[in-house]
Design an enzyme around this catalytic site. Structure first.
Site, mmCIF file in Angstrom:
data_model
loop_
_atom_site.group_PDB
_atom_site.id
_atom_site.type_symbol
_atom_site.label_atom_id
_atom_site.label_comp_id
_atom_site.label_asym_id
_atom_site.label_seq_id
_atom_site.Cartn_x
_atom_site.Cartn_y
_atom_site.Cartn_z
ATOM 1 N N HIS A 246 32.159 42.328 34.741
ATOM 2 C CA HIS A 246 31.128 41.302 34.638
ATOM 3 C C HIS A 246 31.404 40.210 35.668
ATOM 4 O O HIS A 246 32.540 40.036 36.098
ATOM 5 C CB HIS A 246 31.132 40.674 33.235
ATOM 6 C CG HIS A 246 32.495 40.214 32.821
ATOM 7 N ND1 HIS A 246 33.374 41.000 32.114
ATOM 8 C CD2 HIS A 246 33.163 39.058 33.064
ATOM 9 C CE1 HIS A 246 34.501 40.352 31.909
ATOM 10 N NE2 HIS A 246 34.408 39.168 32.488
ATOM 11 N N ASP A 327 40.176 44.407 34.925
ATOM 12 C CA ASP A 327 39.774 43.804 33.660
ATOM 13 C C ASP A 327 38.682 44.647 32.977
ATOM 14 O O ASP A 327 37.791 45.173 33.643
ATOM 15 C CB ASP A 327 39.250 42.390 33.961
ATOM 16 C CG ASP A 327 39.039 41.570 32.714
ATOM 17 O OD1 ASP A 327 39.998 41.450 31.923
ATOM 18 O OD2 ASP A 327 37.927 41.056 32.522
ATOM 19 N N GLU A 356 42.924 47.754 32.338
ATOM 20 C CA GLU A 356 43.024 47.138 31.013
ATOM 21 C C GLU A 356 42.278 48.020 30.013
ATOM 22 O O GLU A 356 41.050 47.990 29.931
ATOM 23 C CB GLU A 356 42.403 45.733 30.990
ATOM 24 C CG GLU A 356 42.648 45.068 29.637
ATOM 25 C CD GLU A 356 41.622 43.998 29.259
ATOM 26 O OE1 GLU A 356 41.871 43.296 28.269
ATOM 27 O OE2 GLU A 356 40.591 43.872 29.912
ATOM 28 N N ASP A 423 45.908 37.020 26.227
ATOM 29 C CA ASP A 423 44.912 37.414 25.227
ATOM 30 C C ASP A 423 45.485 37.538 23.818
ATOM 31 O O ASP A 423 44.763 37.936 22.898
ATOM 32 C CB ASP A 423 44.322 38.790 25.599
ATOM 33 C CG ASP A 423 43.292 38.693 26.712
ATOM 34 O OD1 ASP A 423 42.656 37.637 26.842
ATOM 35 O OD2 ASP A 423 43.132 39.685 27.452
#
Ligand code: CA
Length: 585
Positions: A246, A327, A356, A423
């Site tokens: 994104h 990511d 990831e 995270d």
């Protein structure tokens, strides 16, 4: 024999090329059911006296999880081709298992056997050799060190003066990393994984505005070049974070679609359901999770693909980075990643590609996409035993065995093992601030196979909950740093570097968890020497009788460097609560 539990397929973690000459064949059987497995194998075109000429070799039991046993045979096929089948024995009956199913006797028809068509070198999974000798350090640049106050974002707070929030800034930057390179050298790490450093809106920078520019609060390209050179001069690799799933809300192409709607030339760069775009009550375009500020990029669109591949190429070509961490990698199409790999490996063949993915990742690890994934199943298992105490050591060994058998051996060697990140809550919080438990977790991480990663500040005992809590400013006041924990981790890193057997050489075996219910024990062995790691996960003193005959051997404690001679058959190791030992013999 429970034949319904028997599983094999001639691909992936069950049949793979470990090197350009060697094949590993694995099979799964019900736990504690089959006692012997023999592999029948040969070249499909080798015949003698009108019959297919095959050989046989016993398979080795490599581990047991909660339901299954796993067996392996290592084969070097003379002509690179292999047909094979299994003979399974449970001390009562013997059965043959081939591609067509089960039969009492081995089939005489070669067509009934499994087929590994040809060992093509191009298909061999080959991660960069340097990775398995790398100990990573993850840096969240906004919070590691502020080396240049002139680039601090407006409204930056004094270093460490406040708790981190989703929106505040403290001025950390690349210069701060350069200034502290000797700290990293002293700790012993030799790879840095940076969370995103490209121009973005937030403090975490996962909402990219410009993929070809550094965030001005982190420094300019000259500073970044200096950072790479400084790292390389100190034998430290550098991995950047590619957020290609994104973009950020303020990415100019997305802003263009917001403004021009259907008439925007970028309308196909995203997954838009209808026009005009709206963010409330829910975005009418695909996003990361449901956040309107992270619109999902359409990587099937050729312009997007070309743009992102240009980005991937640019930072490797111009700045000589050593790795890309991808990511949200599993939400992007496989074909994109295949092309990504081609592009970056053409420029730098030993670049590390780390995806990831938090789950079983075999489809990305077939050699055509990633070199590794972030091994969160490893993390969860480790924290469940040593931090949360929600599983037994037996369950721990079973789960870890399961994780190891999800992938080929050569993939496990470069798995990216972590115990916390930007995270997740910090290790110390997971351990309810119990430093001894954190120490055990780092002991396991740094003695196990794979490529371990330390999240900045964990080594000095920083605490913090789920993000933003885990993103506090690095504590540089030595009086407030936990020096004992630092020394512990530093010592383990130095042992790992000195003892290749402990890192990624030799064969890993867990000792049967039944030997002691409060212990996790595993060995690494090359047939000549063995290293034993023994961890007491309980709050009781324990006495562990080593299941080896070591009489006459010299045993060295690698952590304390003390040596002693074994003069009796049975050796007991006494461990205090939450203590450990690393022995070499
Ligand atoms: Ca700064």
């Amino acid at each position: 024999m429970q034949i319904e539990a028997i599983y094999h397929r001639p691909k992936d973690n069950y049949a793979y090329a470990c090197t350009k000459d060697d094949l590993h064949i694995r099979i799964r059987t019900k736990k504690n059911d089959v006692t012997r497995v023999t592999l029948l194998f040969g070249d499909p075109y080798q015949w003698e006296d009108g019959k297919w000429a095959y050989k046989s070799t016993p398979m080795t039991l490599t581990g047991t999880d909660s339901l299954f046993d796993y067996w392996i045979a290592e084969i070097t096929p003379e002509f690179k081709r292999l047909r094979y089948g299994f003979v399974l024995n449970d001390d009562t009956i013997e059965t043959f298992f081939g591609e067509k199913g089960f039969s009492q006797e081995p089939s005489s028809d070669v067509a009934d056997y499994f087929c590994f068509p040809f060992l093509n070198t191009a298909d061999v999974f080959l991660a960069p050799q340097w990775v398995k000798n790398t100990i990573w350090y993850q840096i969240f640049p906004e919070r590691f060190a502020n080396g240049d106050s002139s680039n601090d974002p407006d409204g930056s707070l004094a270093w460490g003066s406040n708790e981190p929030t989703p929106n505040n800034f403290f001025g950390g930057d690349l210069e701060g990393v350069i200034e502290n390179i000797s700290y990293l050298k002293d700790l012993g790490v030799n790879g840095i994984y940076f969370t995103p450093i490209f121009k973005a809106f937030s403090n975490h920078k996962y909402d990219t505005i410009d993929y070809l520019e550094l965030d001005p609060a982190f420094g300019d390209k000259e500073t970044f070049k200096r950072l790479i050179k400084t790292c390389h001069d100190h034998d430290i690799k550098v991995m950047l974070d590619a957020v290609f799933n994104h973009s950020g809300f303020y990415f100019p192409p997305f802003q263009d679609v917001l403004e021009h709607g259907q008439n925007s030339k970028y309308k196909d760069w995203f997954h838009i359901h209808d026009f005009p775009l709206k963010t409330e009550p829910a975005p009418n375009y695909d996003t990361f999770a449901f956040t309107p500020f992270m619109p999902k990029l359409n990587t099937e669109n050729n312009e997007v693909k070309e743009y992102l591949l240009t980005v991937a190429r640019y930072w490797v070509e111009e700045f000589d980075i050593d790795g890309w961490r991808l990511d949200v990698a599993n939400e992007i199409d496989h074909q994109f990643w295949r092309e990504f790999r081609q592009v970056v490996k053409t420029i730098k063949p030993d670049l590390y590609i780390l995806g990831e993915i938090w789950h079983d990742s075999m489809p990305w690890l077939r050699g055509d996409q990633f070199d590794a994934v972030m091994n969160y199943p490893f993390t969860t298992n480790l924290l469940n035993l040593f931090a949360k105490q929600s599983i037994s050591s037996k369950q721990f060994v079973e789960n870890m065995t399961n994780v190891l058998h999800m992938y080929p051996k050569n993939i496990n060697d470069t798995a990216f093992n972590l115990v916390g990140s930007h995270d997740t809550p910090r290790v110390l919080n997971e351990c309810n601030q119990d430093e001894n438990r954190a120490r055990l977790i780092f002991t396991f991480l740094l003695t196990f196979i794979g490529t371990p990663c330390i999240y900045y500040g964990d080594e000095i005992g920083m605490s913090g909950g789920q993000d933003p809590g885990c993103r506090k400013c690095m504590e540089w006041d030595v009086k407030k740093q936990n020096k004992d924990l630092f020394t512990h981790i530093q010592t383990l890193i130095s042992i790992r570097k000195k003892e290749p057997l402990l890192a990624n050489e030799g064969t890993l075996s867990f000792l049967p968890p039944e030997l002691h219910s409060n212990c996790v024990a595993f060995t690494k062995s090359d047939g000549k020497q063995t290293i034993l790691v023994l961890l007491n996960s309980s709050e009781q003193d324990i006495n562990y009788t080593l299941p080896f005959n070591l009489k006459g051997k010299t045993i060295k404690n690698l952590f304390t460097s003390k040596e002693f001679a074994a003069d009796i058959d049975e050796i007991d190791v006494k461990l205090k609560p939450l203590d450990f030992t690393i022995l070499k013999f």
